[in-house]
Structures are given as structure tokens and as C-alpha cells.
Design a protein around this motif. Structure first.
Motif, PDB file in Angstrom:
ATOM      1  N   PRO A 394       0.804  -1.225   0.000  1.00 47.55           N
ATOM      2  CA  PRO A 394       0.000   0.000   0.000  1.00 47.55           C
ATOM      3  C   PRO A 394       0.836   1.273   0.000  1.00 47.55           C
ATOM      4  O   PRO A 394       0.503   2.226  -0.687  1.00 47.55           O
ATOM      5  CB  PRO A 394      -0.814  -0.141   1.298  1.00 47.55           C
ATOM      6  CG  PRO A 394      -0.849  -1.594   1.583  1.00 47.55           C
ATOM      7  CD  PRO A 394       0.442  -2.156   1.076  1.00 47.55           C
ATOM      8  N   GLU A 395       1.939   1.277   0.790  1.00 47.32           N
ATOM      9  CA  GLU A 395       2.738   2.500   0.833  1.00 47.32           C
ATOM     10  C   GLU A 395       3.378   2.801  -0.507  1.00 47.32           C
ATOM     11  O   GLU A 395       3.550   3.959  -0.884  1.00 47.32           O
ATOM     12  CB  GLU A 395       3.820   2.398   1.922  1.00 47.32           C
ATOM     13  CG  GLU A 395       4.840   1.276   1.724  1.00 47.32           C
ATOM     14  CD  GLU A 395       4.385  -0.043   2.332  1.00 47.32           C
ATOM     15  OE1 GLU A 395       5.213  -0.954   2.463  1.00 47.32           O
ATOM     16  OE2 GLU A 395       3.195  -0.146   2.682  1.00 47.32           O
ATOM     17  N   ALA A 398       0.659   4.264  -2.778  1.00 47.30           N
ATOM     18  CA  ALA A 398       0.431   5.665  -2.437  1.00 47.30           C
ATOM     19  C   ALA A 398       1.557   6.545  -2.955  1.00 47.30           C
ATOM     20  O   ALA A 398       1.337   7.649  -3.448  1.00 47.30           O
ATOM     21  CB  ALA A 398       0.288   5.809  -0.924  1.00 47.30           C
ATOM     22  N   ASP A 438      -7.469  -1.751  -0.151  1.00 47.84           N
ATOM     23  CA  ASP A 438      -6.795  -0.531   0.300  1.00 47.84           C
ATOM     24  C   ASP A 438      -7.581   0.683  -0.176  1.00 47.84           C
ATOM     25  O   ASP A 438      -7.951   0.776  -1.348  1.00 47.84           O
ATOM     26  CB  ASP A 438      -5.367  -0.492  -0.269  1.00 47.84           C
ATOM     27  CG  ASP A 438      -4.663   0.817   0.042  1.00 47.84           C
ATOM     28  OD1 ASP A 438      -4.866   1.329   1.154  1.00 47.84           O
ATOM     29  OD2 ASP A 438      -3.931   1.307  -0.831  1.00 47.84           O
ATOM     30  N   SER A 440      -6.368   3.886   0.710  1.00 44.74           N
ATOM     31  CA  SER A 440      -5.480   5.019   0.960  1.00 44.74           C
ATOM     32  C   SER A 440      -5.137   5.775  -0.322  1.00 44.74           C
ATOM     33  O   SER A 440      -4.737   6.930  -0.270  1.00 44.74           O
ATOM     34  CB  SER A 440      -4.187   4.540   1.627  1.00 44.74           C
ATOM     35  OG  SER A 440      -3.478   3.652   0.775  1.00 44.74           O
ATOM     36  N   GLN A 441      -5.287   5.120  -1.470  1.00 41.45           N
ATOM     37  CA  GLN A 441      -4.935   5.747  -2.744  1.00 41.45           C
ATOM     38  C   GLN A 441      -6.172   6.450  -3.303  1.00 41.45           C
ATOM     39  O   GLN A 441      -7.050   5.824  -3.891  1.00 41.45           O
ATOM     40  CB  GLN A 441      -4.415   4.684  -3.708  1.00 41.45           C
ATOM     41  CG  GLN A 441      -3.714   5.276  -4.905  1.00 41.45           C
ATOM     42  CD  GLN A 441      -3.063   4.212  -5.756  1.00 41.45           C
ATOM     43  OE1 GLN A 441      -2.682   4.463  -6.876  1.00 41.45           O
ATOM     44  NE2 GLN A 441      -2.943   3.004  -5.240  1.00 41.45           N
ATOM     45  N   GLN A 442      -6.234   7.759  -3.121  1.00 38.11           N
ATOM     46  CA  GLN A 442      -7.459   8.507  -3.368  1.00 38.11           C
ATOM     47  C   GLN A 442      -7.913   8.446  -4.823  1.00 38.11           C
ATOM     48  O   GLN A 442      -9.101   8.312  -5.096  1.00 38.11           O
ATOM     49  CB  GLN A 442      -7.262   9.961  -2.929  1.00 38.11           C
ATOM     50  CG  GLN A 442      -7.020  10.120  -1.439  1.00 38.11           C
ATOM     51  CD  GLN A 442      -8.222   9.681  -0.608  1.00 38.11           C
ATOM     52  OE1 GLN A 442      -9.231  10.346  -0.554  1.00 38.11           O
ATOM     53  NE2 GLN A 442      -8.109   8.529   0.026  1.00 38.11           N
ATOM     54  N   SER A 487     -14.044   6.920   6.412  1.00 36.97           N
ATOM     55  CA  SER A 487     -12.597   6.836   6.640  1.00 36.97           C
ATOM     56  C   SER A 487     -11.976   8.222   6.783  1.00 36.97           C
ATOM     57  O   SER A 487     -12.324   9.163   6.056  1.00 36.97           O
ATOM     58  CB  SER A 487     -11.928   6.088   5.480  1.00 36.97           C
ATOM     59  OG  SER A 487     -10.523   6.134   5.604  1.00 36.97           O
ATOM     60  N   MET A 489      -9.035   8.834   5.945  1.00 41.87           N
ATOM     61  CA  MET A 489      -8.120   9.012   4.810  1.00 41.87           C
ATOM     62  C   MET A 489      -8.818   9.583   3.587  1.00 41.87           C
ATOM     63  O   MET A 489      -8.157  10.023   2.649  1.00 41.87           O
ATOM     64  CB  MET A 489      -7.472   7.667   4.446  1.00 41.87           C
ATOM     65  CG  MET A 489      -6.532   7.130   5.499  1.00 41.87           C
ATOM     66  SD  MET A 489      -5.674   5.625   4.977  1.00 41.87           S
ATOM     67  CE  MET A 489      -7.045   4.464   4.962  1.00 41.87           C
ATOM     68  N   SER A 490     -10.149   9.578   3.578  1.00 41.28           N
ATOM     69  CA  SER A 490     -10.888  10.034   2.405  1.00 41.28           C
ATOM     70  C   SER A 490     -10.955  11.551   2.371  1.00 41.28           C
ATOM     71  O   SER A 490     -11.308  12.193   3.362  1.00 41.28           O
ATOM     72  CB  SER A 490     -12.309   9.458   2.420  1.00 41.28           C
ATOM     73  OG  SER A 490     -12.286   8.051   2.364  1.00 41.28           O
TER      74      SER A 490
END
Length: 721
Positions: A394-395, A398, A438, A440-442, A487, A489-490
Motif C-alpha cells: 500500500p505504501e 500511495a 486498500d 489510501s490511494q485517493q 474513513s 483518509m478520504s
């Protein structure tokens, strides 16, 4: 510590200090002793003391009190003192120091010294810290040394002339004749300095560039001599003859051949020879090949030579050195727009780089892979890209997204998905799985939410020929969208995508409409104004206009992207900002600012009505260009009827004749256009043309998603003289 402590002993004492405080004490004592000796008139150890002071300066401690000692030592007749004095001047002085002006006369005298090494010291110092005033005063001396017979001095003078040209651009003309004559030298050091000087002169003056284009045959001949020369121990580096000079010549040829066919033709054969004969198994050879590729791509080279250059970059992608792979992908990224087909031949190798362990290489490979996506390879490329996104950590995803995301990424990918109707089922399944893995990736989450909202029915069927079918329930899909909405993160934009997708699912599922209504109502009091407005409008659809909800939320049509902000009259899918506003979108004329006797066509005058189209709307100016203005006013007649008045005026100095207005509406809406008040527009607004249009919408069908396929004709205004 005694004043006569040698440099080596002082260094040993400083290194043996156990604390920083102890180190400062040693340096302070030594600096005090050096100051005391500087004040003595008869000091035989001046160079020894200045050398110690320079070491103190390199450690970061103040040493400015040694500047005047540098000036005195430069004026000394002894070479040993001059050498340390010039070294101290280069380290302790710069053009901002007044003391630097004091050494101008000493440098001028040393430039005429009989000893070449003293001349070299003066040249190196001037090239390192010479101010603009010093350069103006000493430029004639440098020009004289460029014509000297000593190759060692000419090499140093050429590099000093480069510094002078950078400091004072006007002096470039002074060195042009001497620089041209240096190309006849056999000494590689002189040639290297000459090429660097000519490159600097050509980059700063267009007239000088045109003059040096005549030297292309000479440069080609020098380069050929280097390529075909045998083994020379003096210049050989890993089997390549003087690669430093080769790289410099290639860079100069790149400048001389840019936008010039004659110069480019003169070097095409040489570049082909270098590209085919240079050993690519060593780093030195790859450096020469890389400069060759850049030169080929920057000049007006032949098509076959450009393909050869791209193939060299393709070989770089197979190199074990990650740095070479990295620069190869950077170069391919720059040329993919102009040599797309040549780069496409290496698509497989580029996609393989997505599996590299180095994150920076992966990022560049992802950029290049996205640039290679086309209608012919979208199926295979989408599989590879989705596999990459689903397999990497995931990192890293991103990190890759942060490096490749632009404002156009999401709409471009949505357009690509919309146009590939055969991949809708496959795409929504893959993106749904990525959303579960995941969030986290908008950018990817936004595209996934959009696809779930549009093609949620395909996801719920659980049937997909191109991927393993997965049984997904309505609750599973809504849970995934709620996770995005809740979330931390969104971003607000991502929540907007998720809320709209949830609303669209209300027309694609059957058992969870109440849950969707509950989710939407929660955000009616959201602190984010945009999200709150969407929720309020969607709640209005549930309460007052439920009979129109299916039409308003129907699947988006194929988007034919024409230009930024224009979509050929189709709905852009933007959220409804105000459900009681009459929306008017207009495009630009094909022939802007044309005289009245020309044909003026609106490529787009699309009147987009919200689902409350038949409520009262104010007068709106929908078009004003080339002196022609058009206003539109609406008057509500009944629940399903609307009268629109179109008013046109002409502010030009010429009359416009044969003026007509045409309109386009969906087939479900009845359109009746009454006769206009006239067919000509008098000049300077003397009179106006009006025309009444009656709209009937008996079925109360929403018009938000009107597109050309469902229209009777295209809207346009035409005028003929």
C-alpha cells in the motif's frame, strides 16, 4: 601548543579531541598563535601557517583573518608561497570581498610570468572566484593566452574564458576567433576546453551559434577520429578513447543541429556510427550512447536513426544497473508523444519494470506504461496495471500515486473505462476488490466508486468472463462505500464520489433502498458544504421527485472528449448545484471574431435543464461572441409546459442577413418553434430578432443526461451575408 607545531601534529591533536569543547580549545589556541605570527614582519613560516588556517576553515571554523595574508603571499616571488596564497584566495575570498580586488594586479602580472605553473595558478584562481570587474580587466590577457604555443596554458585559458563568458556575456565576442582556431589542436585537453567554450558561446548568442554551425564538419572529423582510433593508454577509459571529450562533442553537436537540417544531415552518419560501434557492456560506453541518443532526438535526424536511438534506450531497460534503467525510462517518457510507435515496441520490457524492486524505477515504469495505453492495447495494459496495483504494498501504491497523479488522471481514466464497454464488468470487479484491499490511494478510490455507482448491477450479478466470478451482495457493496465515507483518509472529493455512487445504486438494487436513503440523509448536515449540498439534493429526489429518480440517475452515456471543458454537448456528470436553476453551457465559435459576411457556428450551445426544468427561471445570456448576443428567458405555463423566448442582437457595424436559430431537445420532449420576428439583424443593435419556443414534457422525464444520440438535431446559430 607552541607556534611551530607542524600541520600534521595539529591535525593529530584535533582528531584526538574527545569532546567538541576540547576541539574548539585546540583550534582557538592554534588560531591565536597563527595571528601572532601573521603580525610579525619577518615570518619565514607564512605558507606553513596559512596551510594550517585552511585546514581550520575546512572544519567550519572562522578563518577570515587570513584573507590579507593570502594577498601578501600571492604577491610573493616564491612559488611555494604563491601556491598556498592562491589556494587560500580560492577558499577564503569571493567576489563579494573587497580584498579580492587587491589581487587583480598580482594575477595580471602572473599571467605574463615566464613559468607556466605560475600562469596556471593565476588562471585557475581567476576561473574560480573572478568577479565581473576582474573579468573585464583581465579578459584581453586570457585572449592572448588562448593563442599561446603552450598547450598546457591554452587548456587552462579556455576554461578560464568559460568563466568570463558566464560572468560577462558581452565578452563572448572577444573569444570567438580564438575558440574557432583551437579546434585544430591535437592535444585532447585543449580540444576539451575549446568544445566547452564553444558550447557556452553558442548557448548565449544566436549569431555566434550560426557562425559555429560551419564547424560541424570539423567536429564530426574529430569525433570520428576518437571512435575509430586504436588503443591509446593516455586517453583510454575502459576501452573507450577519451569518453569525456566524446560526450562534450556530442552535446555541442546537439546544440548546433537543433532546428537546422543542414547541420543535422552532416552529423547523421557519425551518430549512426557511434551508436553501432560503441561498446555497451561498460558504464563508460553507456554514457557515450546516452549522449548519442539525446543528440539524435534533439536534432532533425532521419526516422531510421530515431528508431535506432529508441532501441538503444530499450537495451538500457535490460541493463542490470538500475540507474541506467531509470534514465532510459525518463528519456522514453519525453519522446513517447513524438515517437509513440517506436516506444510501443518496448512495451513488454517497460511493463516488466513494474516488477522491479526499486520504488523509483517502478514509479517511472508506471508513468511510461500509462502513456502507452491506447485503444488497441487497453485490454492487456489494464490487466497489467491492475495486477501491479493489487500486488505492490500500500505504501508503494500511495507513493506511485503521489508521483503520477494530476488533475486529469481521474477523468481520463473514467473516460477510458466508459468508452471500453466490453470491459465494464471486468473493471468494476477488479476495482471493487482493490477498494476492499486498500482505500489510501485517493485517485483509485474515486475511480472505483464511480464504476460501482455506474455498473453496480454488473457487480451484483457475479458473472464476469474475464475474471474469477465473486458473489457480491448488496450489503457488501454498501458496506464498502460506507467505509470510504467514514474513513479519515478520504478527502472531501472522494466522499463526494462515494455518496454519488451510493445514490446511483438506489436505481440498481432492489432491497436496500431504505438503507441508501438513511446514508444520504446523514450527510444532509455534514460540515463540508459541497457534501451537504449533494445530500440535500439527493434527499429531495427521494421525497418530492421519486418518480424522476430513475431517469436522473441513469447510466452515463459514452463521453467523447473534444477539448478541456467541452464534451460535444453531452452531460459531464457534474453534481447538480441548484435544483431550481436553469443551466446553460455554451462552447466557443469555430470562427471567432469573424466579419459579418462569414459563417459563425456554435459547436455547442447545449441548454441543460435540471429535473425541475419547468419551474420559473430568470433571463440568462447564453452567448456573446463576434458582436452577436443571444439571451434566453423562460416562463412556466403548466406542470409540463414551458415557454422559452430567444432574443438575438447584433452590435457589429454590418447588417447580418439570413439569420436562423435552431434547437435540439430529447425525443421524449415535444418542441414547437414559432416563426421568428425577422431573418436579419441590423447593425449596432438597431433592432432585435425574437423567437418563441414551446416545450412540452408530458412524461416529466429528466433532461440532465441529454446527449446527441437522443436529440432531433444539433443546436446552432448561423448567419450569412
Amino acid at each position: 601548543m607552541s607556534p611551530s607545531v607542524p600541520l600534521q601534529e595539529m591535525i593529530r591533536a584535533i582528531r584526538s579531541a574527545r569532546t567538541q569543547c576540547e576541539e574548539r580549545g585546540v583550534i582557538q589556541r592554534e588560531c591565536a598563535a597563527i595571528r601572532a605570527q601573521f603580525r610579525q614582519s619577518d615570518n619565514g613560516g607564512r605558507s606553513h601557517n596559512l596551510a594550517k588556517l585552511l585546514y581550520v576553515h575546512m572544519l567550519g571554523y572562522p578563518a577570515h583573518f587570513g584573507q590579507m595574508e593570502c594577498v601578501r603571499m600571492i604577491a610573493s616571488p616564491r612559488y611555494s608561497e604563491k601556491r598556498v596564497g592562491y589556494l587560500g584566495a580560492m577558499m577564503l575570498l569571493d567576489e563579494k570581498q573587497d580584498a579580492s580586488l587587491l589581487i587583480t594586479n598580482s594575477i595580471k602580472n602572473d599571467l605574463s610570468h615566464s613559468n607556466q605553473y605560475v600562469q596556471s595558478l593565476a588562471l585557475c584562481t581567476l576561473a574560480c572566484m573572478g568577479s565581473a570587474e576582474m573579468c573585464r580587466d583581465l579578459a584581453p590577457e586570457i585572449d592572448r593566452l588562448l593563442r599561446a604555443s603552450n598547450s598546457y596554458i591554452k587548456k587552462k585559458a579556455a576554461l578560464c574564458a568559460v568563466h568570463i563568458v558566464r560572468k560577462v556575456h558581452d565578452l563572448g565576442e572577444l573569444f570567438t576567433p580564438a575558440a574557432r582556431s583551437l579546434l585544430a589542436e591535437k592535444n585532447h585537453g585543449v580540444l576539451h576546453g575549446a568544445v566547452v567554450l564553444i558550447t557556452e558561446l553558442c548557448e548565449r548568442n544566436q549569431e555566434t551559434l550560426e557562425r559555429f554551425r560551419k564547424t560541424v564538419p570539423d567536429l564530426v572529423q574529430i569525433m570520428k577520429g576518437l571512435v575509430i582510433s586504436g588503443y591509446s593508454p593516455e586517453h583510454d577509459v575502459a576501452g573507450i578513447s577519451d569518453p569525456f571529450l566524446q560526450v562534450r562533442i556530442l552535446r555541442l553537436l546537439r546544440i548546433l543541429g537543433r532546428n537546422n537540417e543542414g547541420a543535422s544531415d552532416a552529423m547523421n552518419d557519425l551518430l549512426a556510427q557511434v551508436a553501432t560501434n560503441t561498446d555497451s557492456t561498460k558504464t563508460v560506453g553507456n554514457a557515450v550512447l546516452y549522449e548519442t541518443v539525446l543528440t539524435v532526438l534533439h536534432i532533425k535526424s532521419e526516422s531510421g536513426l530515431r528508431v535506432l536511438a529508441v532501441n538503444i534506450l530499450g537495451r538500457f531497460l535490460l541493463n542490470n544497473d538500475r540507474n541506467i534503467r531509470y534514465i532510459a525510462m525518463i528519456s522514453l517518457q519525453k519522446i513517447v508523444g513524438t515517437d509513440h510507435n517506436a516506444v510501443q515496441r518496448h512495451r513488454g520490457t517497460i511493463v516488466d519494470c513494474l516488477k522491479d524492486q526499486d520504488a523509483s524505477v517502478k514509479r517511472r515504469a508506471l508513468d511510461l506504461s500509462l502513456a502507452l495505453v491506447s485503444a488497441s492495447n487497453v485490454r492487456s495494459m489494464m490487466k497489467e496495471l491492475l495486477l501491479f496495483l493489487s500486488s505492490c504494498p500500500p505504501e508503494l501504491r500511495a507513493q506511485a500515486a503521489s508521483g503520477t497523479h494530476t488533475d486529469e488522471t481521474v477523468p481520463n481514466l473514467i473516460q477510458l473505462i466508459t468508452n471500453a464497454s466490453e470491459l465494464h464488468c471486468y473493471t468494476v470487479h477488479k476495482l471493487y476488490r482493490a477498494l476492499l484491499t486498500d482505500i489510501s490511494q485517493q485517485s483509485l478510490v474515486q475511480v472505483a466508486c464511480w464504476c460501482i455507482g455506474e455498473y453496480g448491477d454488473l457487480l451484483l450479478r457475479g458473472e464476469c468472463q474475464e475474471t474469477e466470478p465473486v458473489q457480491v451482495t448488496e450489503d457488501d457493496v454498501l458496506d464498502a462505500l460506507e467505509t470510504v465515507l467514514q474513513s479519515h483518509m478520504s478527502s472531501p472529493a472522494t466522499r463526494g464520489f462515494a455518496l454519488t455512487a451510493t445514490m446511483k445504486l438506489s436505481t440498481r438494487i432492489t432491497d436496500n433502498v431504505d438503507r441508501i436513503r438513511s446514508i444520504v440523509s446523514i450527510y444532509g448536515s455534514c460540515i463540508d458544504v459541497e457534501l451537504q449540498q449533494r445530500a440535500v439534493e439527493y434527499n429531495a429526489l427521494f421525497r418530492k421527485y421519486d418518480h424522476m429518480r430513475a431517469a436522473v440517475l441513469e447510466r452515463m452515456p459514452v463521453i467523447e472528449k473534444n477539448s478541456p471543458g467541452h464534451t460535444n454537448g453531452e452531460s459531464t456528470g457534474e453534481p447538480i448545484k441548484d435544483i431550481q436553476t436553469l443551466k446553460v453551457k455554451q462552447g466557443e465559435p469555430l470562427l471567432p471574431q469573424q466579419p459579418a459576411n462569414q459563417v459563425l457556428t456554435l459547436t455547442q450551445m447545449h441548454v441543460e435543464l435540471s429535473y425541475l426544468i419547468f419551474s420559473a427561471a430568470p433571463t440568462v445570456q447564453v452567448y456573446e461572441k463576434a458582436g452577436v448576443a443571444l439571451t434566453l428567458s423562460c416562463e412556466k405555463q403548466s406542470d409540463s409546459g414551458l415557454t422559452v423566448t430567444l432574443t438575438a442582437s447584433n452590435s457589429t457595424d454590418s447588417d447580418i442577413s439570413s439569420f436562423t436559430l435552431q434547437a435540439a431537445v430529447p425525443k421524449s420532449v415535444q418542441l414547437h418553434m414559432k416563426a421568428p420576428s425577422g431573418d436579419s439583424l441590423p447593425a449596432r443593435g438597431a433592432a432585435k430578432v425574437t423567437q418563441m419556443v414551446v416545450l412540452n414534457n408530458p412524461n416529466k422525464v429528466g433532461l440532465t443526461h441529454t446527449h446527441p444520440q437522443s436529440c432531433d438535431s444539433q443546436s446552432h446559430v448561423s448567419q450569412d451575408q
